[in-house]
Design a protein around this motif. Sequence first.
Motif, PDB file in Angstrom:
ATOM      1  N   LYS A  16       0.740  -1.214  -0.024  1.00  0.00           N
ATOM      2  CA  LYS A  16       0.000   0.052   0.033  1.00  0.00           C
ATOM      3  C   LYS A  16       1.101   1.301  -0.105  1.00  0.00           C
ATOM      4  O   LYS A  16       0.267   2.269  -0.004  1.00  0.00           O
ATOM      5  CB  LYS A  16      -1.141   0.069   1.253  1.00  0.00           C
ATOM      6  N   GLY A  17       2.185   1.145   0.072  1.00  0.00           N
ATOM      7  CA  GLY A  17       3.029   2.234   0.221  1.00  0.00           C
ATOM      8  C   GLY A  17       3.538   2.610   1.302  1.00  0.00           C
ATOM      9  O   GLY A  17       3.963   3.896   1.754  1.00  0.00           O
ATOM     10  N   GLU A  18       2.868   2.116   2.474  1.00  0.00           N
ATOM     11  CA  GLU A  18       2.938   2.490   3.954  1.00  0.00           C
ATOM     12  C   GLU A  18       4.413   2.065   4.413  1.00  0.00           C
ATOM     13  O   GLU A  18       4.766   0.879   3.925  1.00  0.00           O
ATOM     14  CB  GLU A  18       2.059   1.830   4.837  1.00  0.00           C
ATOM     15  N   LEU A  19       4.941   2.933   5.174  1.00  0.00           N
ATOM     16  CA  LEU A  19       6.480   2.631   5.805  1.00  0.00           C
ATOM     17  C   LEU A  19       6.432   1.261   6.588  1.00  0.00           C
ATOM     18  O   LEU A  19       5.633   1.353   7.594  1.00  0.00           O
ATOM     19  CB  LEU A  19       6.869   3.874   6.425  1.00  0.00           C
ATOM     20  N   VAL A  20       7.032   0.343   6.232  1.00  0.00           N
ATOM     21  CA  VAL A  20       7.349  -0.651   7.202  1.00  0.00           C
ATOM     22  C   VAL A  20       8.431  -0.444   7.921  1.00  0.00           C
ATOM     23  O   VAL A  20       8.536  -0.721   9.356  1.00  0.00           O
ATOM     24  CB  VAL A  20       7.510  -1.880   6.523  1.00  0.00           C
ATOM     25  N   GLY A  21       9.566   0.431   7.635  1.00  0.00           N
ATOM     26  CA  GLY A  21      10.600   0.640   8.412  1.00  0.00           C
ATOM     27  C   GLY A  21      11.833   1.257   7.540  1.00  0.00           C
ATOM     28  O   GLY A  21      11.645   1.335   6.156  1.00  0.00           O
ATOM     29  N   GLY A  22      12.653   1.750   8.392  1.00  0.00           N
ATOM     30  CA  GLY A  22      13.955   2.502   7.744  1.00  0.00           C
ATOM     31  C   GLY A  22      14.963   2.853   8.268  1.00  0.00           C
ATOM     32  O   GLY A  22      15.036   2.749   9.780  1.00  0.00           O
ATOM     33  N   LEU A  23      15.937   3.542   7.595  1.00  0.00           N
ATOM     34  CA  LEU A  23      17.220   3.884   8.522  1.00  0.00           C
ATOM     35  C   LEU A  23      17.872   5.194   7.723  1.00  0.00           C
ATOM     36  O   LEU A  23      17.581   5.284   6.625  1.00  0.00           O
ATOM     37  CB  LEU A  23      18.251   2.653   8.435  1.00  0.00           C
ATOM     38  N   THR A  24      18.141   5.844   8.518  1.00  0.00           N
ATOM     39  CA  THR A  24      19.179   6.988   8.247  1.00  0.00           C
ATOM     40  C   THR A  24      20.488   7.131   8.568  1.00  0.00           C
ATOM     41  O   THR A  24      20.613   6.640   9.902  1.00  0.00           O
ATOM     42  CB  THR A  24      18.576   8.543   8.514  1.00  0.00           C
ATOM     43  N   ASP A  39      22.038   6.978  12.222  1.00  0.00           N
ATOM     44  CA  ASP A  39      21.149   7.958  13.028  1.00  0.00           C
ATOM     45  C   ASP A  39      20.140   7.404  13.627  1.00  0.00           C
ATOM     46  O   ASP A  39      19.986   7.252  15.017  1.00  0.00           O
ATOM     47  CB  ASP A  39      21.068   9.182  12.146  1.00  0.00           C
ATOM     48  N   MET A  40      19.228   6.810  12.812  1.00  0.00           N
ATOM     49  CA  MET A  40      18.038   6.258  13.299  1.00  0.00           C
ATOM     50  C   MET A  40      17.814   4.897  12.558  1.00  0.00           C
ATOM     51  O   MET A  40      17.839   4.951  11.285  1.00  0.00           O
ATOM     52  CB  MET A  40      16.826   7.211  13.103  1.00  0.00           C
ATOM     53  N   LEU A  41      17.337   3.773  13.028  1.00  0.00           N
ATOM     54  CA  LEU A  41      16.722   2.750  12.486  1.00  0.00           C
ATOM     55  C   LEU A  41      15.350   2.460  13.291  1.00  0.00           C
ATOM     56  O   LEU A  41      15.277   2.357  14.586  1.00  0.00           O
ATOM     57  CB  LEU A  41      17.563   1.501  12.591  1.00  0.00           C
ATOM     58  N   TRP A  42      14.389   2.113  12.459  1.00  0.00           N
ATOM     59  CA  TRP A  42      12.895   1.787  13.100  1.00  0.00           C
ATOM     60  C   TRP A  42      12.198   0.871  12.131  1.00  0.00           C
ATOM     61  O   TRP A  42      12.093   1.174  10.922  1.00  0.00           O
ATOM     62  CB  TRP A  42      12.227   3.333  12.988  1.00  0.00           C
ATOM     63  N   VAL A  43      11.373   0.139  12.935  1.00  0.00           N
ATOM     64  CA  VAL A  43      10.478  -0.701  12.233  1.00  0.00           C
ATOM     65  C   VAL A  43       9.175  -0.516  12.785  1.00  0.00           C
ATOM     66  O   VAL A  43       9.111  -0.573  14.152  1.00  0.00           O
ATOM     67  CB  VAL A  43      11.155  -2.242  12.206  1.00  0.00           C
ATOM     68  N   ARG A  44       8.024  -0.664  12.141  1.00  0.00           N
ATOM     69  CA  ARG A  44       6.740  -0.477  12.514  1.00  0.00           C
ATOM     70  C   ARG A  44       6.436  -1.752  13.543  1.00  0.00           C
ATOM     71  O   ARG A  44       6.978  -2.985  13.140  1.00  0.00           O
ATOM     72  CB  ARG A  44       5.868  -0.479  11.098  1.00  0.00           C
ATOM     73  N   GLU A  45       5.735  -1.142  14.400  1.00  0.00           N
ATOM     74  CA  GLU A  45       5.470  -2.402  15.386  1.00  0.00           C
ATOM     75  C   GLU A  45       4.961  -3.726  15.074  1.00  0.00           C
ATOM     76  O   GLU A  45       5.350  -4.734  15.387  1.00  0.00           O
ATOM     77  CB  GLU A  45       4.444  -1.775  16.678  1.00  0.00           C
ATOM     78  N   ASP A  46       4.080  -3.743  14.009  1.00  0.00           N
ATOM     79  CA  ASP A  46       3.339  -4.911  13.556  1.00  0.00           C
ATOM     80  C   ASP A  46       4.420  -5.845  12.675  1.00  0.00           C
ATOM     81  O   ASP A  46       4.052  -6.883  12.178  1.00  0.00           O
ATOM     82  CB  ASP A  46       1.884  -4.744  12.928  1.00  0.00           C
ATOM     83  N   SER A  47       5.395  -5.205  12.321  1.00  0.00           N
ATOM     84  CA  SER A  47       6.356  -5.989  11.554  1.00  0.00           C
ATOM     85  C   SER A  47       7.558  -6.239  12.157  1.00  0.00           C
ATOM     86  O   SER A  47       8.700  -6.777  11.444  1.00  0.00           O
ATOM     87  CB  SER A  47       6.694  -4.640  10.159  1.00  0.00           C
TER      88      SER A  47
END
Length: 150
Positions: free
Chosen positions: A52-60, A71-79
Amino acid sequence: MTTDNGIDLAVTTGERDPELSDRLVKELTAFNTAATGAPDRGTISVKITDSKGELVGGLTAWTWGGLCGIDMLWVREDSRKHGWGSRILEEAEAEAVRRGCDRATVSSTTFQAPAFYQRHGYDETGRTLGIPGGHDYVHMFKRLTASDAS
């Protein structure tokens, strides 16, 4: 405020100022390059989206003089718990190696992900105490190799 040489200055305090941040990055990058001879190589981002184009996770991250700083790494809670954090980190490390980096650094609070980074070969190098809730920032380091680029 007036300086010793009679110049009037204004001091402004407030929320994050994007223009100020951009200027400080530019000025500090120039200063650091002049002081070390190591040119700035830029930034890295890794993004995973669902169908759906929704962010699952990412890193900068940033790269400079052979060093990759996450700097940052995040993953959506349900993933979470599905390997996405590992995949994101591995992609960033591979890109860092392609850009000539041979080491990486990251800091994570004790309630976040130090164990995650340790599982990926990062070693603790120090701590900053006094984070709210009785936590610490854990500073970590890893040597990158060509195998991290595959």
